[in-house]
Design a protein around this motif. Structure first.
Motif: not given
Length: 63
Positions: A48-49, A52, A57
């Motif tokens: 997830r990091q 982010a 993206d």
């Protein structure tokens, strides 16, 4: 959880540096790939990091 790298990948390898256990760089395609179909639970937070922090993206997370 699943993670996918899109064609937007710039090949800067930040995800590979952050979590080499999950992300690998494909020298032929010049982009990162995900080593797992389903992300092991103990790597979920770092993936997830990586998503982010991805400047392009290019990491898509499916919970």
């Amino acid at each position: 959880m699943k993670a996918t790298i899109t064609k937007n990948c710039m090949g800067d390898r930040n995800c590979n540096k952050l979590c080499p256990e999950v992300f690998e760089y494909d020298e032929d395609q010049l982009l990162s790939i995900v080593k797992y179909d389903v992300i092991p639970q103990h790597f979920e937070d770092i993936v997830r990091q990586a998503a982010a922090e991805c400047g392009a993206d290019a990491i898509i997370i499916e919970e």
